[in-house]
Design an enzyme around this catalytic site. Structure first.
Site, mmCIF file in Angstrom:
data_model
loop_
_atom_site.group_PDB
_atom_site.id
_atom_site.type_symbol
_atom_site.label_atom_id
_atom_site.label_comp_id
_atom_site.label_asym_id
_atom_site.label_seq_id
_atom_site.Cartn_x
_atom_site.Cartn_y
_atom_site.Cartn_z
ATOM 1 N N ARG A 154 -32.973 -77.389 33.286
ATOM 2 C CA ARG A 154 -32.957 -78.237 34.480
ATOM 3 C C ARG A 154 -31.631 -78.079 35.228
ATOM 4 O O ARG A 154 -31.570 -78.246 36.434
ATOM 5 C CB ARG A 154 -33.110 -79.720 34.082
ATOM 6 C CG ARG A 154 -34.506 -80.117 33.662
ATOM 7 C CD ARG A 154 -34.499 -81.502 33.039
ATOM 8 N NE ARG A 154 -33.924 -82.530 33.896
ATOM 9 C CZ ARG A 154 -34.595 -83.208 34.829
ATOM 10 N NH1 ARG A 154 -35.878 -82.970 35.020
ATOM 11 N NH2 ARG A 154 -33.997 -84.134 35.546
ATOM 12 N N ARG A 158 -25.901 -70.390 38.708
ATOM 13 C CA ARG A 158 -25.766 -69.697 40.003
ATOM 14 C C ARG A 158 -24.549 -68.784 40.003
ATOM 15 O O ARG A 158 -23.529 -69.136 39.417
ATOM 16 C CB ARG A 158 -25.537 -70.702 41.139
ATOM 17 C CG ARG A 158 -26.655 -71.661 41.356
ATOM 18 C CD ARG A 158 -26.458 -72.355 42.699
ATOM 19 N NE ARG A 158 -27.379 -73.470 42.805
ATOM 20 C CZ ARG A 158 -27.011 -74.747 42.769
ATOM 21 N NH1 ARG A 158 -25.743 -75.072 42.696
ATOM 22 N NH2 ARG A 158 -27.918 -75.692 42.840
ATOM 23 N N ARG A 234 -36.979 -91.194 24.094
ATOM 24 C CA ARG A 234 -35.539 -91.420 24.037
ATOM 25 C C ARG A 234 -35.251 -92.607 24.951
ATOM 26 O O ARG A 234 -35.798 -92.695 26.050
ATOM 27 C CB ARG A 234 -34.823 -90.152 24.529
ATOM 28 C CG ARG A 234 -33.379 -90.076 24.135
ATOM 29 C CD ARG A 234 -33.179 -89.803 22.662
ATOM 30 N NE ARG A 234 -31.747 -89.786 22.389
ATOM 31 C CZ ARG A 234 -31.195 -90.220 21.274
ATOM 32 N NH1 ARG A 234 -31.947 -90.705 20.295
ATOM 33 N NH2 ARG A 234 -29.884 -90.161 21.105
ATOM 34 N N ARG A 265 -22.460 -90.363 30.369
ATOM 35 C CA ARG A 265 -21.974 -90.249 31.744
ATOM 36 C C ARG A 265 -21.586 -91.603 32.305
ATOM 37 O O ARG A 265 -22.003 -92.647 31.791
ATOM 38 C CB ARG A 265 -22.998 -89.569 32.653
ATOM 39 C CG ARG A 265 -24.406 -90.077 32.543
ATOM 40 C CD ARG A 265 -25.388 -89.147 33.297
ATOM 41 N NE ARG A 265 -26.762 -89.494 32.955
ATOM 42 C CZ ARG A 265 -27.838 -88.824 33.349
ATOM 43 N NH1 ARG A 265 -27.708 -87.752 34.102
ATOM 44 N NH2 ARG A 265 -29.041 -89.200 32.992
ATOM 45 N N GLU A 302 -23.483 -94.842 30.422
ATOM 46 C CA GLU A 302 -24.840 -94.613 29.899
ATOM 47 C C GLU A 302 -24.759 -94.118 28.463
ATOM 48 O O GLU A 302 -24.119 -93.109 28.192
ATOM 49 C CB GLU A 302 -25.534 -93.587 30.804
ATOM 50 C CG GLU A 302 -26.928 -93.225 30.350
ATOM 51 C CD GLU A 302 -27.620 -92.278 31.330
ATOM 52 O OE1 GLU A 302 -27.389 -92.380 32.559
ATOM 53 O OE2 GLU A 302 -28.370 -91.423 30.858
ATOM 54 N N TYR A 358 -41.584 -85.070 31.661
ATOM 55 C CA TYR A 358 -40.208 -85.266 32.159
ATOM 56 C C TYR A 358 -40.223 -85.066 33.673
ATOM 57 O O TYR A 358 -39.698 -84.101 34.201
ATOM 58 C CB TYR A 358 -39.302 -84.252 31.467
ATOM 59 C CG TYR A 358 -37.810 -84.488 31.563
ATOM 60 C CD1 TYR A 358 -37.240 -85.309 32.534
ATOM 61 C CD2 TYR A 358 -36.960 -83.866 30.653
ATOM 62 C CE1 TYR A 358 -35.883 -85.495 32.606
ATOM 63 C CE2 TYR A 358 -35.586 -84.045 30.715
ATOM 64 C CZ TYR A 358 -35.066 -84.855 31.696
ATOM 65 O OH TYR A 358 -33.709 -85.028 31.771
ATOM 66 N N ASP A 360 -39.347 -85.723 37.574
ATOM 67 C CA ASP A 360 -38.427 -86.310 38.540
ATOM 68 C C ASP A 360 -39.262 -87.120 39.524
ATOM 69 O O ASP A 360 -40.487 -87.018 39.553
ATOM 70 C CB ASP A 360 -37.671 -85.197 39.280
ATOM 71 C CG ASP A 360 -36.642 -84.530 38.381
ATOM 72 O OD1 ASP A 360 -36.094 -85.209 37.492
ATOM 73 O OD2 ASP A 360 -36.401 -83.318 38.549
HETATM 74 N N1 UDP Z 1 -26.961 -81.205 29.922
HETATM 75 C C1 UDP Z 1 -25.828 -80.960 29.178
HETATM 76 N N2 UDP Z 1 -24.593 -81.187 29.725
HETATM 77 C C2 UDP Z 1 -24.458 -81.682 30.971
HETATM 78 C C3 UDP Z 1 -25.595 -81.936 31.747
HETATM 79 C C4 UDP Z 1 -26.852 -81.702 31.195
HETATM 80 O O1 UDP Z 1 -25.933 -80.553 28.025
HETATM 81 O O2 UDP Z 1 -23.300 -81.892 31.402
HETATM 82 C C5 UDP Z 1 -28.298 -80.937 29.318
HETATM 83 C C6 UDP Z 1 -28.785 -82.116 28.516
HETATM 84 O O3 UDP Z 1 -29.543 -81.638 27.417
HETATM 85 C C7 UDP Z 1 -29.675 -82.859 29.500
HETATM 86 C C8 UDP Z 1 -30.303 -81.694 30.261
HETATM 87 O O4 UDP Z 1 -29.259 -80.723 30.341
HETATM 88 O O5 UDP Z 1 -30.638 -83.666 28.858
HETATM 89 C C9 UDP Z 1 -30.835 -82.025 31.624
HETATM 90 O O6 UDP Z 1 -29.815 -82.595 32.419
HETATM 91 P P1 UDP Z 1 -30.121 -83.535 33.666
HETATM 92 O O7 UDP Z 1 -28.836 -83.811 34.340
HETATM 93 O O8 UDP Z 1 -31.215 -82.946 34.457
HETATM 94 O O9 UDP Z 1 -30.665 -84.866 32.935
HETATM 95 P P2 UDP Z 1 -31.191 -86.273 33.524
HETATM 96 O O10 UDP Z 1 -30.362 -86.587 34.733
HETATM 97 O O11 UDP Z 1 -32.657 -86.107 33.771
HETATM 98 O O12 UDP Z 1 -30.915 -87.210 32.376
#
Ligand code: UDP
Length: 381
Positions: A154, A158, A234, A265, A302, A358, A360
């Site tokens: 996800r 780039r 989860r 985060r 979080e 999952y 969005d």
């Molecule tokens: N992920 C990670 N480090 C980061 C950001 C994302 O390991 O700094 C991995 C982690 O497994 C996460 C997944 O990438 O569940 C998808 O990230 P996304 O930001 O899309 O998660 P969401 O915002 O849906 O929780």
């Protein structure tokens, strides 16, 4: 004419309710929580004016033209573009995996054509260990190797300096807030809404004869009282505080990649309304300041947590085992429909929780726009 029930007022349910109403159906929306909006629900903090995302950050982003067109019937979007920073080993980097991150992490100044050759297996593993291993372990409570690879993918990769978190053509935050978006979706003479009222198969009998369809977007395992066992979900725990500084972290989301930091985060919501800063500074005269005039800020830490029955499910844990269990619940939906048929009723289960996907927000909306609502519905007795 028989009514339609939409159980669950998140993006999927509200989109379906609107479509059904516009197709000439009378719709009763049942929401078990006190308010509509599902996990995209926000609330404007009365003290500061900050729009708090109660279930974690939600940024609307899509490259689906039909979704973008539909959503904009109900809200304008501000110009917010999502960037995510990540803290690791005391330093801050820009996600996603691109030149900004690679150059800072390795102390180099690569140009796009150099990147591919530079990123050897070994260096890729170093990046993975630094930015994904700890975070993914915290987020999913299992080693990253056992997480479905589509989850980590996800995050885009780039070979340029673009630090936009999404690859989508369109994105933004509803200009007058998420609350108004949901209110407008359901603001139709043929839609009535009852909050604090859950739908269950046990009370379905009371609708027999007066209802043709039920569109349910709660957790599919909960609908069947976990009869085959709970699906793995989860969950999250949020710690929210108001801080007496104008700007706490300088951006909306900072990820914490180190395994030792217990949260994943920090969200600082006022950054989702950059137009509010212009308003507070007097640069523009229209609109709200979204907390930028308060001198304070609201932040949320979080914490991922193990889900147990009774907790809020946030993420499906998609793997082979959960797919098999989900398939058994899907068979139950078919079985229910066998029984319902005698009453002229039909059950459709979907959305992030009902479909165990999952999704969005834009994907939930796209799915609701494509879900079969039955053209015969309007004339079915
Ligand atoms: N992920 C990670 N480090 C980061 C950001 C994302 O390991 O700094 C991995 C982690 O497994 C996460 C997944 O990438 O569940 C998808 O990230 P996304 O930001 O899309 O998660 P969401 O915002 O849906 O929780």
């Amino acid at each position: 004419m028989k009514k339609v029930i939409v159980a669950g007022a998140g993006i999927w349910g509200c989109t379906l309710a609107r479509r059904l109403a516009e197709a000439g159906r009378e719709v009763l929306v049942l929401e078990k929580r006190p308010s509509i909006g599902g996990n995209a629900r926000c609330a404007v903090d009365p003290e500061t004016g900050v729009e708090i995302h109660l279930y974690g950050s939600h940024i609307f982003h899509t490259h689906d033209a039909a979704v973008w067109k539909f959503a904009r019937r109900f809200t304008e979007f501000n110009g917010y573009q999502h960037k995510v920073l990540v803290k690791r080993g005391g330093k801050v980097y820009h996600l996603p995996l691109g030149l900004t991150l690679v150059n800072k992490f390795f102390g180099v100044e690569l140009a796009p054509p150099d990147l591919e050759a530079f990123l050897t297996e070994e260096r890729r593993a170093e990046i993975f260990d630094a930015f994904f291993r700890g975070y993914t372990g915290k987020q999913w409570g299992r080693p990253p190797e056992s997480v479905d690879p589509s989850v980590i993918r996800r995050v885009p990769t780039r070979a340029n300096y673009d630090t936009n978190y999404f690859n989508d053509l369109w994105q933004g935050i509803p200009a007058d807030g998420y609350g108004r978006l949901f209110e407008r979706l359901l603001d139709h003479p043929a839609i009535s809404v009852e909050c604090n009222r859950a739908f269950s198969l046990k009370n379905a009998a009371e609708f027999s004869g007066s209802v043709s369809d039920v569109f349910y977007s709660g957790p599919i395992d909960e609908l069947f009282s976990y009869k085959f066992g709970a699906l793995p979900w989860r969950s999250l725990r949020f710690e929210t505080e108001t801080i007496a500084v104008a700007d706490f972290q300088g951006t909306s989301v900072v990820n914490y990649a180190d395994a030792e930091v217990p949260f994943t985060r920090i969200h600082e919501f006022k950054h989702y309304h950059p137009e509010g800063r212009l308003k507070a500074s007097g640069a523009v005269s229209e609109g709200r300041d979204w907390g930028w005039a308060s001198g304070k800020t609201v932040v949320t830490r979080e914490y991922p947590v193990q889900w147990r029955i009774g907790d809020e499910p946030y993420y499906p844990v998609n793997d082979g085992e959960s797919a098999r269990l989900f398939a058994r619940y899907r068979e139950e939906v078919a079985a229910v429909n066998g029984g319902f048929a005698a009453d002229g009723m039909r059950l459709t289960v979907g959305g992030r929780l009902g479909g165990y996907r999952y999704f969005d927000m834009d994907q939930a909306m796209a799915d609701a726009l494509q879900t079969e609502i039955g053209t015969e519905g309007a004339t079915r007795p």
